[in-house]
Design a protein around this motif. Sequence first.
Motif, PDB file in Angstrom:
ATOM      1  N   ALA A  54       9.830  37.821   4.527  1.00 27.85           N
ATOM      2  CA  ALA A  54      10.164  37.930   6.107  1.00 27.85           C
ATOM      3  C   ALA A  54       8.890  39.529   6.466  1.00 27.85           C
ATOM      4  CB  ALA A  54      11.155  39.219   5.506  1.00 27.85           C
ATOM      5  N   ILE A  55       8.165  39.246   5.680  1.00 29.53           N
ATOM      6  CA  ILE A  55       7.029  39.369   6.025  1.00 29.53           C
ATOM      7  C   ILE A  55       6.198  38.344   7.140  1.00 29.53           C
ATOM      8  CG2 ILE A  55       4.295  40.534   6.126  1.00 29.53           C
ATOM      9  CD1 ILE A  55       6.316  42.819   5.820  1.00 29.53           C
ATOM     10  N   ILE A  89      -1.372  43.939   3.997  1.00 36.49           N
ATOM     11  CA  ILE A  89       0.170  44.564   4.182  1.00 36.49           C
ATOM     12  C   ILE A  89       0.095  44.682   2.422  1.00 36.49           C
ATOM     13  CG2 ILE A  89       2.228  43.465   4.339  1.00 36.49           C
ATOM     14  CD1 ILE A  89       1.460  42.924   6.358  1.00 36.49           C
ATOM     15  N   GLN A  90       0.934  45.091   1.668  1.00 36.63           N
ATOM     16  CA  GLN A  90       1.162  45.294   0.354  1.00 36.63           C
ATOM     17  C   GLN A  90       2.969  45.905   0.226  1.00 36.63           C
ATOM     18  OE1 GLN A  90      -1.547  48.928  -0.663  1.00 36.63           O
ATOM     19  NE2 GLN A  90      -3.080  47.477  -0.327  1.00 36.63           N
ATOM     20  N   ALA A  91       3.191  45.823  -0.611  1.00 33.50           N
ATOM     21  CA  ALA A  91       4.975  46.012  -1.391  1.00 33.50           C
ATOM     22  C   ALA A  91       4.822  45.858  -2.809  1.00 33.50           C
ATOM     23  CB  ALA A  91       5.513  44.074  -0.400  1.00 33.50           C
ATOM     24  N   ASN A  92       5.248  46.471  -3.254  1.00 33.73           N
ATOM     25  CA  ASN A  92       6.134  46.667  -4.432  1.00 33.73           C
ATOM     26  C   ASN A  92       7.226  47.550  -4.748  1.00 33.73           C
ATOM     27  OD1 ASN A  92       3.525  48.909  -4.013  1.00 33.73           O
ATOM     28  ND2 ASN A  92       5.002  49.144  -5.878  1.00 33.73           N
ATOM     29  N   SER A  93       8.204  47.276  -5.789  1.00 36.20           N
ATOM     30  CA  SER A  93       8.801  47.835  -6.330  1.00 36.20           C
ATOM     31  C   SER A  93       8.190  49.460  -7.511  1.00 36.20           C
ATOM     32  CB  SER A  93       9.553  46.905  -7.521  1.00 36.20           C
ATOM     33  OG  SER A  93       8.936  46.398  -8.423  1.00 36.20           O
ATOM     34  N   VAL A 126      -8.007  38.543  13.534  1.00 32.86           N
ATOM     35  CA  VAL A 126      -7.059  39.757  12.720  1.00 32.86           C
ATOM     36  C   VAL A 126      -6.883  38.280  11.460  1.00 32.86           C
ATOM     37  CG1 VAL A 126      -5.079  40.781  11.875  1.00 32.86           C
ATOM     38  CG2 VAL A 126      -6.565  41.044  14.225  1.00 32.86           C
ATOM     39  N   HIS A 127      -7.298  39.469  10.406  1.00 33.78           N
ATOM     40  CA  HIS A 127      -7.268  38.488   9.252  1.00 33.78           C
ATOM     41  C   HIS A 127      -6.321  38.903   8.532  1.00 33.78           C
ATOM     42  CE1 HIS A 127      -8.411  36.176   5.111  1.00 33.78           C
ATOM     43  NE2 HIS A 127      -8.389  37.257   4.338  1.00 33.78           N
ATOM     44  N   GLU A 128      -5.392  38.385   7.564  1.00 37.13           N
ATOM     45  CA  GLU A 128      -3.837  39.492   7.160  1.00 37.13           C
ATOM     46  C   GLU A 128      -4.552  38.932   5.361  1.00 37.13           C
ATOM     47  OE1 GLU A 128      -3.512  37.009   8.900  1.00 37.13           O
ATOM     48  OE2 GLU A 128      -2.262  38.331  10.800  1.00 37.13           O
ATOM     49  N   GLU A 129      -4.186  40.490   4.527  1.00 36.75           N
ATOM     50  CA  GLU A 129      -4.469  40.108   3.557  1.00 36.75           C
ATOM     51  C   GLU A 129      -3.575  39.994   2.768  1.00 36.75           C
ATOM     52  OE1 GLU A 129      -7.712  42.573   1.923  1.00 36.75           O
ATOM     53  OE2 GLU A 129      -9.008  41.462   3.384  1.00 36.75           O
ATOM     54  N   ILE A 130      -2.780  40.190   1.839  1.00 34.66           N
ATOM     55  CA  ILE A 130      -1.137  39.870   1.222  1.00 34.66           C
ATOM     56  C   ILE A 130      -0.604  40.025   0.312  1.00 34.66           C
ATOM     57  CG2 ILE A 130       1.277  39.278   2.025  1.00 34.66           C
ATOM     58  CD1 ILE A 130       0.410  37.750   3.804  1.00 34.66           C
ATOM     59  N   SER A 131      -0.171  40.894  -0.749  1.00 33.60           N
ATOM     60  CA  SER A 131       0.024  41.124  -1.487  1.00 33.60           C
ATOM     61  C   SER A 131       0.769  41.973  -1.645  1.00 33.60           C
ATOM     62  CB  SER A 131      -1.538  43.058  -1.933  1.00 33.60           C
ATOM     63  OG  SER A 131      -0.788  42.867  -3.144  1.00 33.60           O
ATOM     64  N   ILE A 132       2.256  40.607  -2.119  1.00 30.54           N
ATOM     65  CA  ILE A 132       3.317  41.187  -2.704  1.00 30.54           C
ATOM     66  C   ILE A 132       3.727  40.531  -3.800  1.00 30.54           C
ATOM     67  CG2 ILE A 132       5.930  41.123  -0.950  1.00 30.54           C
ATOM     68  CD1 ILE A 132       4.472  41.458   1.511  1.00 30.54           C
ATOM     69  N   GLU A 187      10.079  52.275 -10.072  1.00 30.45           N
ATOM     70  CA  GLU A 187      10.835  53.068 -10.913  1.00 30.45           C
ATOM     71  C   GLU A 187      11.887  53.475 -10.603  1.00 30.45           C
ATOM     72  OE1 GLU A 187       8.492  55.122 -14.262  1.00 30.45           O
ATOM     73  OE2 GLU A 187       7.646  53.507 -14.707  1.00 30.45           O
ATOM     74  N   LYS A 188      11.377  53.680  -8.892  1.00 36.38           N
ATOM     75  CA  LYS A 188      13.069  54.894  -8.817  1.00 36.38           C
ATOM     76  C   LYS A 188      14.123  54.036  -8.078  1.00 36.38           C
ATOM     77  CE  LYS A 188      10.975  58.812  -8.492  1.00 36.38           C
ATOM     78  NZ  LYS A 188      10.717  60.589  -7.750  1.00 36.38           N
ATOM     79  N   GLY A 189      13.548  52.953  -8.581  1.00 39.18           N
ATOM     80  CA  GLY A 189      14.829  50.998  -7.144  1.00 39.18           C
ATOM     81  C   GLY A 189      14.001  51.469  -6.184  1.00 39.18           C
ATOM     82  N   ASN A 190      13.411  51.684  -5.487  1.00 40.77           N
ATOM     83  CA  ASN A 190      12.683  51.639  -4.451  1.00 40.77           C
ATOM     84  C   ASN A 190      11.597  50.818  -4.160  1.00 40.77           C
ATOM     85  OD1 ASN A 190      14.338  53.668  -3.299  1.00 40.77           O
ATOM     86  ND2 ASN A 190      12.688  55.125  -3.512  1.00 40.77           N
ATOM     87  N   VAL A 191      11.049  50.020  -2.291  1.00 39.75           N
ATOM     88  CA  VAL A 191      10.288  49.316  -2.192  1.00 39.75           C
ATOM     89  C   VAL A 191       9.729  49.987  -1.392  1.00 39.75           C
ATOM     90  CG1 VAL A 191      10.318  46.977  -1.211  1.00 39.75           C
ATOM     91  CG2 VAL A 191      12.015  46.625  -2.451  1.00 39.75           C
ATOM     92  N   VAL A 192       8.536  49.691  -2.061  1.00 41.23           N
ATOM     93  CA  VAL A 192       7.265  51.243  -0.703  1.00 41.23           C
ATOM     94  C   VAL A 192       6.809  49.684  -0.481  1.00 41.23           C
ATOM     95  CG1 VAL A 192       5.985  52.265  -1.131  1.00 41.23           C
ATOM     96  CG2 VAL A 192       7.490  52.985  -2.397  1.00 41.23           C
ATOM     97  N   ILE A 193       6.649  49.849   1.290  1.00 44.74           N
ATOM     98  CA  ILE A 193       5.586  48.749   1.914  1.00 44.74           C
ATOM     99  C   ILE A 193       4.948  49.704   2.927  1.00 44.74           C
ATOM    100  CG2 ILE A 193       5.893  46.906   3.236  1.00 44.74           C
ATOM    101  CD1 ILE A 193       8.620  46.070   2.545  1.00 44.74           C
ATOM    102  N   ARG A 194       3.367  48.807   2.271  1.00 43.03           N
ATOM    103  CA  ARG A 194       2.490  49.337   3.839  1.00 43.03           C
ATOM    104  C   ARG A 194       2.059  48.892   4.108  1.00 43.03           C
ATOM    105  NH1 ARG A 194       2.270  51.630  -1.662  1.00 43.03           N
ATOM    106  NH2 ARG A 194       2.178  53.542  -1.643  1.00 43.03           N
ATOM    107  N   PHE A 195       1.549  49.327   5.999  1.00 39.35           N
ATOM    108  CA  PHE A 195       1.015  47.977   6.393  1.00 39.35           C
ATOM    109  C   PHE A 195      -0.053  48.957   7.008  1.00 39.35           C
ATOM    110  CE2 PHE A 195       5.721  47.650   6.625  1.00 39.35           C
ATOM    111  CZ  PHE A 195       5.646  46.433   7.563  1.00 39.35           C
ATOM    112  N   ILE A 196      -1.545  48.159   6.845  1.00 35.86           N
ATOM    113  CA  ILE A 196      -2.473  48.785   6.762  1.00 35.86           C
ATOM    114  C   ILE A 196      -3.644  48.131   7.745  1.00 35.86           C
ATOM    115  CG2 ILE A 196      -4.853  50.210   5.522  1.00 35.86           C
ATOM    116  CD1 ILE A 196      -2.551  49.564   3.050  1.00 35.86           C
TER     117      ILE A 196
END
Length: 175
Positions: A26-27, A89-93, A47-53, A95-104
């Motif tokens: 999707a990203i 753009i970073q995303a990780n799951s 623009v250069h994208e650095e994606i860590s997902i 332990e609380k059952g969420n996805v955190v996505i950061r757009f920096i």
Amino acid sequence: DKIAKDIKNYSEEARPEFQKVDVLEAITESIHIVKDSYGKGSERPDVHEEISIDKHLVMDAPRHHLMQAFTNIIKNSYEAIQRKGIIRIQANSTEKGNVVIRFIDDGCGMTEETRQDAFLPFATNKDGHTGFGLSFAQKIIERECHGDIIIESKNDAGTTIILTLPIEQVIGELD
């Protein structure tokens, strides 16, 4: 016409159709939509994208709407970069059952006043824009996906937008 369309989209209360969404896919599609929106011959910042997902990060969400939120956020990052820059753009799951996505981005950033008003409809300092991009993203993230969106930014120092979304939606929560 654009203002009327944006107001209509913002005010609609459609019941979202949830499905399994591959976050990386999707990203990536959202980045392509933003790049394609510049068209041929137009000036697009370098623009250069650095994606860590994680390749296998999947969540329940209304895919089309979630991608609209991603696209609006990424488009703002592109517009904040004047000539050359990086969007991480970073995303990780969690332990609380969420996805955190950061757009920096390392763009121009926002003043404190601009940051505080960023989610208000019509709040824009960009010529030719309606100010609905982040308002619509907030509506999707908070109302439709039951998540949170926050903005961290400093003028001349870039912006980070952080989304926290549930990996799984409980059917009872959707009624």
